[in-house]
Scaffold this motif. Structure first.
Motif, mmCIF file in Angstrom:
data_model
loop_
_atom_site.group_PDB
_atom_site.id
_atom_site.type_symbol
_atom_site.label_atom_id
_atom_site.label_comp_id
_atom_site.label_asym_id
_atom_site.label_seq_id
_atom_site.Cartn_x
_atom_site.Cartn_y
_atom_site.Cartn_z
ATOM 1 N N GLY A 104 47.554 13.567 5.794
ATOM 2 C CA GLY A 104 48.435 12.540 6.334
ATOM 3 C C GLY A 104 47.987 11.136 5.952
ATOM 4 N N GLN A 105 46.682 10.875 6.047
ATOM 5 C CA GLN A 105 46.168 9.553 5.706
ATOM 6 C C GLN A 105 46.379 9.247 4.229
ATOM 7 O OE1 GLN A 105 44.682 11.983 7.503
ATOM 8 N NE2 GLN A 105 42.951 11.201 8.694
ATOM 9 N N ILE A 106 46.155 10.238 3.381
ATOM 10 C CA ILE A 106 46.337 10.031 1.940
ATOM 11 C C ILE A 106 47.797 9.747 1.623
ATOM 12 C CG2 ILE A 106 46.305 11.235 -0.291
ATOM 13 C CD1 ILE A 106 43.654 12.538 0.653
ATOM 14 N N TYR A 107 48.697 10.497 2.265
ATOM 15 C CA TYR A 107 50.117 10.247 2.006
ATOM 16 C C TYR A 107 50.525 8.857 2.490
ATOM 17 C CZ TYR A 107 55.146 10.507 1.917
ATOM 18 O OH TYR A 107 56.471 10.224 1.675
ATOM 19 N N LEU A 108 50.036 8.454 3.669
ATOM 20 C CA LEU A 108 50.369 7.126 4.172
ATOM 21 C C LEU A 108 49.845 6.042 3.236
ATOM 22 C CD1 LEU A 108 51.456 5.152 6.227
ATOM 23 C CD2 LEU A 108 49.368 5.459 7.570
ATOM 24 N N ALA A 167 37.334 12.403 -1.221
ATOM 25 C CA ALA A 167 38.383 13.410 -1.411
ATOM 26 C C ALA A 167 38.834 13.493 -2.863
ATOM 27 C CB ALA A 167 39.576 13.084 -0.513
ATOM 28 N N PHE A 168 38.695 12.380 -3.584
ATOM 29 C CA PHE A 168 39.118 12.352 -4.989
ATOM 30 C C PHE A 168 37.937 12.458 -5.957
ATOM 31 C CE2 PHE A 168 42.688 10.569 -2.723
ATOM 32 C CZ PHE A 168 43.784 11.078 -3.405
ATOM 33 N N ALA A 169 36.731 12.616 -5.430
ATOM 34 C CA ALA A 169 35.539 12.716 -6.278
ATOM 35 C C ALA A 169 35.199 14.181 -6.527
ATOM 36 C CB ALA A 169 34.374 11.978 -5.622
ATOM 37 N N ARG A 170 36.178 14.951 -6.900
ATOM 38 C CA ARG A 170 36.027 16.388 -7.128
ATOM 39 C C ARG A 170 37.123 16.812 -8.095
ATOM 40 N NH1 ARG A 170 37.042 18.538 -1.244
ATOM 41 N NH2 ARG A 170 36.092 16.518 -0.724
ATOM 42 N N ALA A 229 45.624 0.799 -4.170
ATOM 43 C CA ALA A 229 46.401 -0.350 -3.684
ATOM 44 C C ALA A 229 46.656 -0.230 -2.187
ATOM 45 C CB ALA A 229 47.726 -0.437 -4.445
ATOM 46 N N GLY A 230 46.892 0.991 -1.703
ATOM 47 C CA GLY A 230 47.109 1.199 -0.274
ATOM 48 C C GLY A 230 45.877 0.872 0.532
ATOM 49 N N LEU A 231 44.705 1.258 0.049
ATOM 50 C CA LEU A 231 43.455 0.924 0.736
ATOM 51 C C LEU A 231 43.254 -0.592 0.808
ATOM 52 C CD1 LEU A 231 40.851 3.529 -0.578
ATOM 53 C CD2 LEU A 231 41.470 3.118 1.811
ATOM 54 N N ALA A 232 43.465 -1.262 -0.302
ATOM 55 C CA ALA A 232 43.264 -2.713 -0.326
ATOM 56 C C ALA A 232 44.209 -3.411 0.646
ATOM 57 C CB ALA A 232 43.467 -3.238 -1.752
ATOM 58 N N ALA A 274 40.855 6.913 9.087
ATOM 59 C CA ALA A 274 39.897 7.646 8.243
ATOM 60 C C ALA A 274 38.990 6.608 7.628
ATOM 61 C CB ALA A 274 40.620 8.434 7.153
ATOM 62 N N SER A 275 37.797 7.008 7.245
ATOM 63 C CA SER A 275 36.904 6.056 6.601
ATOM 64 C C SER A 275 37.250 5.965 5.120
ATOM 65 C CB SER A 275 35.450 6.481 6.766
ATOM 66 O OG SER A 275 35.177 7.635 5.992
ATOM 67 N N GLU A 276 36.985 4.796 4.550
ATOM 68 C CA GLU A 276 37.253 4.635 3.121
ATOM 69 C C GLU A 276 36.386 5.583 2.301
ATOM 70 O OE1 GLU A 276 37.194 1.180 -0.337
ATOM 71 O OE2 GLU A 276 37.528 0.622 1.765
ATOM 72 N N SER A 277 35.172 5.823 2.756
ATOM 73 C CA SER A 277 34.296 6.732 2.002
ATOM 74 C C SER A 277 34.854 8.152 2.006
ATOM 75 C CB SER A 277 32.885 6.727 2.597
ATOM 76 O OG SER A 277 32.893 7.160 3.946
#
Length: 322
Positions: free
Chosen positions: A280-284, A187-190, A161-164, A179-182
């Protein structure tokens, strides 16, 4: 805590908190006086049966909080407030069933009374802000002991939802300095430690019992099968925010600039299994996602909110100071 408290200047947030504390302090004698006169009646009858001097400590969101000797008692009469008490008790039972009794209140009992519900538990001791990391660490370790590595089926809901929302207010793509969306998706594909998420591990939700043992409270927000690293990043940012004079998001940015080298938080941050350059980007995105999920479908973003979020997204999150 709403998104404005997360993003507004610390001085504004501090003024809000001081006003709220003053309101609570003024209300306590009045609420306790009402209790002495038998109001609310179900709570007064129940506390009378405990045969202890009792007092109301606050009333919030339809729940009356009282202490009586070594007991902490909550009363609710409204449907939503009663549901919160029921959720708290259910999660206490569920976490005990997961083998986490060591980090929970020793006892808890939910009673149906005429006109509402009463939840009784141990009376605990608050901790100082400075002790937050040390007291939270064994709680975090206990929660992680029940987690397991899992490759998520997709991004956590708040991150998606944050990305959208970030794309929407940024003209369709994230700023290059963010940061790039990819990168975020990778980061979560692991395999990531996945288990019980509390979602609000600030210092007021970590207490001590009468033996000094760390205890986790406010259990109603807990959810299973969540990426635990997001909780750990939130804990770290709330710790930094409580120690300083900045918003949670500013605390995350400052930590990012230092490559998250914070000595008192190192034992907790060492447990985060997401890529450090993206913490930081993930938390934001998690913060933005929490805001986005509360918006009505199709609701326009007001100019002030858009400018506020754009300013934060446009910071140079990629370049830590060495």
């Amino acid at each position: 805590m709403n998104w404005k408290q997360l993003l507004f200047p610390r001085a504004v947030h501090s003024a809000f908190k001081r006003a709220r504390r003053a309101k609570t302090a003024l209300a306590k004698p009045w609420l306790t006086g009402r209790l002495r006169l038998g109001r609310p009646a179900p709570l007064a009858r129940y506390l009378g049966a405990l045969r202890h001097g009792s007092q109301v400590v606050r009333k919030k969101q339809g729940i009356v909080y009282a202490v009586a000797g070594d007991r902490f008692v909550r009363f609710a009469a409204e449907p939503r407030a009663m549901a919160k008490l029921g959720r708290e008790y259910d999660m206490w039972q569920a976490l005990r069933g997961e083998g986490l009794a060591a980090i929970l209140p020793h006892s808890m009992a939910l009673h149906d009374v005429p006109g509402g519900k009463i939840l009784e538990s141990d009376r605990l001791r608050p901790i100082a802000k400075e002790d937050h990391a040390a007291v939270a660490l064994p709680i975090v370790q206990a929660l992680l002991s029940k987690a397991r590595p899992v490759v998520p089926s997709g991004l956590p809901a708040t991150i998606e939802a944050g990305l959208a929302f970030a794309r929407q207010i940024s003209g369709g793509a994230l700023p290059q300095s963010f940061a790039s969306e990819s990168d975020i998706r990778d980061a979560f594909a692991r395999p990531l430690m996945t288990g019980i998420s509390h979602k609000d591990l600030h210092y007021r939700n970590v207490m001590r019992d009468d033996q000094g043992k760390p205890v986790l409270i406010d259990l109603k927000s807990c959810e299973p099968e969540r990426v635990v690293a997001i909780d750990l990043l939130a804990l770290a940012c709330k710790n930094l925010q409580a120690q300083g004079k900045q918003t949670l998001v500013d605390a995350a940015f400052a930590a990012q600039q230092r490559n998250w080298r914070v000595s008192e938080l190192e034992p907790i941050l060492a447990l985060v299994d997401l890529p450090r350059p993206l913490w930081g980007q993930i938390y934001l995105l998690n913060v933005i996602g929490l805001h986005a999920t509360k918006r009505k479908s199709g609701e326009e973003v007001d100019p002030f909110s858009r400018a506020l979020f754009l300013r934060i997204l446009a910071k140079d999150w990629r370049s830590p100071i060495r």
